[in-house]
Design an enzyme around this catalytic site. Structure first.
Site, PDB file in Angstrom:
ATOM      1  N   LYS A 161      76.690   0.226  45.131  1.00 36.20           N
ATOM      2  CA  LYS A 161      77.093   1.010  46.305  1.00 36.20           C
ATOM      3  C   LYS A 161      75.932   1.880  46.795  1.00 36.20           C
ATOM      4  CE  LYS A 161      81.939   0.851  44.937  1.00 36.20           C
ATOM      5  NZ  LYS A 161      83.199   1.491  44.579  1.00 36.20           N
ATOM      6  N   GLN A 201      85.216   6.369  41.415  1.00 36.24           N
ATOM      7  CA  GLN A 201      85.248   5.024  40.853  1.00 36.24           C
ATOM      8  C   GLN A 201      86.415   4.870  39.876  1.00 36.24           C
ATOM      9  OE1 GLN A 201      83.293   2.602  41.980  1.00 36.24           O
ATOM     10  NE2 GLN A 201      84.248   1.101  40.653  1.00 36.24           N
ATOM     11  N   ASP A 227      87.591   5.175  50.452  1.00 38.28           N
ATOM     12  CA  ASP A 227      88.271   4.039  49.821  1.00 38.28           C
ATOM     13  C   ASP A 227      89.626   3.740  50.456  1.00 38.28           C
ATOM     14  OD1 ASP A 227      87.082   2.590  47.791  1.00 38.28           O
ATOM     15  OD2 ASP A 227      87.467   4.098  46.254  1.00 38.28           O
TER      16      ASP A 227
HETATM   17  N1  LIG Z   1      87.290   3.572  43.750  1.00 34.15           N
HETATM   18  C1  LIG Z   1      87.322   2.249  43.593  1.00 34.15           C
HETATM   19  N2  LIG Z   1      87.306   1.726  42.352  1.00 34.15           N
HETATM   20  C2  LIG Z   1      87.347   0.376  42.222  1.00 34.15           C
HETATM   21  C3  LIG Z   1      87.351  -0.480  43.349  1.00 34.15           C
HETATM   22  C4  LIG Z   1      87.373   0.111  44.634  1.00 34.15           C
HETATM   23  O1  LIG Z   1      87.412  -0.575  45.688  1.00 34.15           O
HETATM   24  N3  LIG Z   1      87.340   1.475  44.715  1.00 34.15           N
HETATM   25  N4  LIG Z   1      87.248  -1.860  43.183  1.00 34.15           N
HETATM   26  C5  LIG Z   1      86.894  -2.398  41.885  1.00 34.15           C
HETATM   27  C6  LIG Z   1      85.427  -2.420  41.556  1.00 34.15           C
HETATM   28  N5  LIG Z   1      84.474  -2.623  42.683  1.00 34.15           N
HETATM   29  C7  LIG Z   1      84.226  -1.589  43.507  1.00 34.15           C
HETATM   30  O2  LIG Z   1      84.333  -0.449  43.185  1.00 34.15           O
HETATM   31  C8  LIG Z   1      83.684  -3.792  42.755  1.00 34.15           C
HETATM   32  C9  LIG Z   1      83.918  -4.885  41.959  1.00 34.15           C
HETATM   33  C10 LIG Z   1      83.064  -6.002  42.003  1.00 34.15           C
HETATM   34  C11 LIG Z   1      81.998  -6.016  42.866  1.00 34.15           C
HETATM   35  C12 LIG Z   1      81.029  -7.166  42.899  1.00 34.15           C
HETATM   36  O3  LIG Z   1      80.113  -7.154  43.678  1.00 34.15           O
HETATM   37  N6  LIG Z   1      81.209  -8.161  42.056  1.00 34.15           N
HETATM   38  C13 LIG Z   1      80.275  -9.271  41.919  1.00 34.15           C
HETATM   39  C14 LIG Z   1      80.295  -9.729  40.497  1.00 34.15           C
HETATM   40  C15 LIG Z   1      80.072  -8.645  39.505  1.00 34.15           C
HETATM   41  C16 LIG Z   1      78.641  -8.390  39.200  1.00 34.15           C
HETATM   42  O4  LIG Z   1      77.763  -9.108  39.647  1.00 34.15           O
HETATM   43  O5  LIG Z   1      78.418  -7.434  38.420  1.00 34.15           O
HETATM   44  C17 LIG Z   1      80.760 -10.438  42.767  1.00 34.15           C
HETATM   45  O6  LIG Z   1      81.972 -10.635  42.858  1.00 34.15           O
HETATM   46  O7  LIG Z   1      79.890 -11.148  43.291  1.00 34.15           O
HETATM   47  C18 LIG Z   1      81.767  -4.945  43.679  1.00 34.15           C
HETATM   48  C19 LIG Z   1      82.607  -3.842  43.627  1.00 34.15           C
HETATM   49  C20 LIG Z   1      87.569  -1.574  40.800  1.00 34.15           C
HETATM   50  N7  LIG Z   1      87.320  -0.173  40.982  1.00 34.15           N
END
Ligand SMILES: Nc1nc2c(c(=O)[nH]1)N[C@@H](CN(C=O)c1ccc(C(=O)N[C@@H](CCC(=O)O)C(=O)O)cc1)CN2
Length: 279
Positions: free
Chosen positions: A53, A97, A120
């Site tokens: 982020k 988070q 969020d």
């Molecule tokens: N306050 C929040 N907490 C959480 C959220 C949210 O939207 N707000 N969502 C999830 C976690 N998340 C963002 O926070 C998130 C999860 C995964 C990814 C991502 O880019 N994933 C990659 C693979 C993982 C990696 O490479 O490490 C992908 O899918 O390509 C971004 C954000 C729970 N908590």
């Protein structure tokens, strides 16, 4: 035949490029958006997402303020960080988070966020606005899923959508979003109490798997040509695995994979919320 890929990485990159242009214009008017993050504890996944982020903020030219608290932090420590961000001039929007460590009440924490800085869209007031059909920042993963489907011309109008998982960040708000007039889907929100999950997944035109159980959704559970969105992430000794079994690729028409599908879109929607809130 193998399913086509809903490429969230490419779309997120395009969206961030467009946001960077808007940020330049905002700055020329003396407005600099700033995203704050509050991260509690040392969960490796959460650290990696928060790191991403802040990289996104840097990439599109907005400020970012990072507050990291140790696993031993109390709810009062988290509330103090929230109080600071609520009054910070530099921080125009922020997130806490999730998940928070045991012992910290998520609901109380989310309610303490100034709703006008809720990047969020998870503050109860903003979720309530979504329920009521008023303008509100949209929760990032559900919004990212809708943008991904729209970009690839996959209509949700009249579609049967089965969502697996009723979590706060994905399942519940996705149901709200997809049943708005403009999305007009029929949503079945399934969970651990669902009696016959396969009946619901077999019936679906679009399936969203968001439970965090590696390779849970098998080819035998979906109908030919279904669109499948993989949201779940499991950290295993075989690496990061999604909720969708690779066999699904032979039966589905489109798949949003993990990695490279919904995750990057979640991040892009977060920075979009921050920029949108600045005008
Ligand atoms: N306050 C929040 N907490 C959480 C959220 C949210 O939207 N707000 N969502 C999830 C976690 N998340 C963002 O926070 C998130 C999860 C995964 C990814 C991502 O880019 N994933 C990659 C693979 C993982 C990696 O490479 O490490 C992908 O899918 O390509 C971004 C954000 C729970 N908590």
């Amino acid at each position: 035949m193998s399913a086509q890929i809903l490429d969230g990485k490419a779309l997120a990159s395009k969206i961030k490029g467009e946001l960077a242009i808007r940020v330049t214009e905002l700055k020329s008017r003396g407005i600099t958006p700033g995203l704050g993050t509050v991260l509690v504890g040392d969960d490796p996944g959460s650290h990696s997402y928060v790191g991403g982020k802040h990289r996104d903020c840097h990439e599109i030219g907005i400020n970012s303020i990072r507050v990291d608290l140790p696993d031993s932090a109390s709810e009062a420590d988290v509330m103090a960080a929230i109080k600071d961000l609520n009054s910070s001039k530099e921080c125009t929007g922020y997130i806490v988070q999730l998940p928070l460590p045991k012992g910290i009440n998520t609901q109380r924490v989310l309610e303490a966020i100034d709703p006008s800085k809720d990047a969020d869209g998870l503050h109860p007031m903003n979720l309530g606005r979504l329920v009521s059909g008023y303008d509100a920042p949209l929760p990032c993963t559900p919004h990212g899923i809708v943008e991904l489907l729209t970009h690839y011309g996959i209509s949700t109008k009249g579609a049967e959508v089965t969502v697996i998982g009723r979590g706060l960040t994905v399942g519940r708000p996705l149901g709200l979003l997809l049943t708005r007039k403009q999305e007009n889907a029929t949503v079945t929100l399934t969970h651990t109490g669902t009696k016959d999950l396969t009946m619901h997944t077999k019936n679906a035109d679009i399936i969203v798997a968001a439970i965090g159980q590696a390779h849970f959704l098998k080819a035998s559970m979906i109908k030919p040509g279904a669109v499948v969105i993989d949201v779940g992430i499991s950290r295993t000794d075989k690496g990061l695995l999604g909720d969708v079994d690779p066999s699904v690729m032979d039966v589905a028409s489109w798949v949003a994979p993990m990695p490279g599908g919904v995750g990057p879109m979640t991040r892009a929607m977060l920075v979009k919320n921050v920029v949108d809130a600045c005008g």
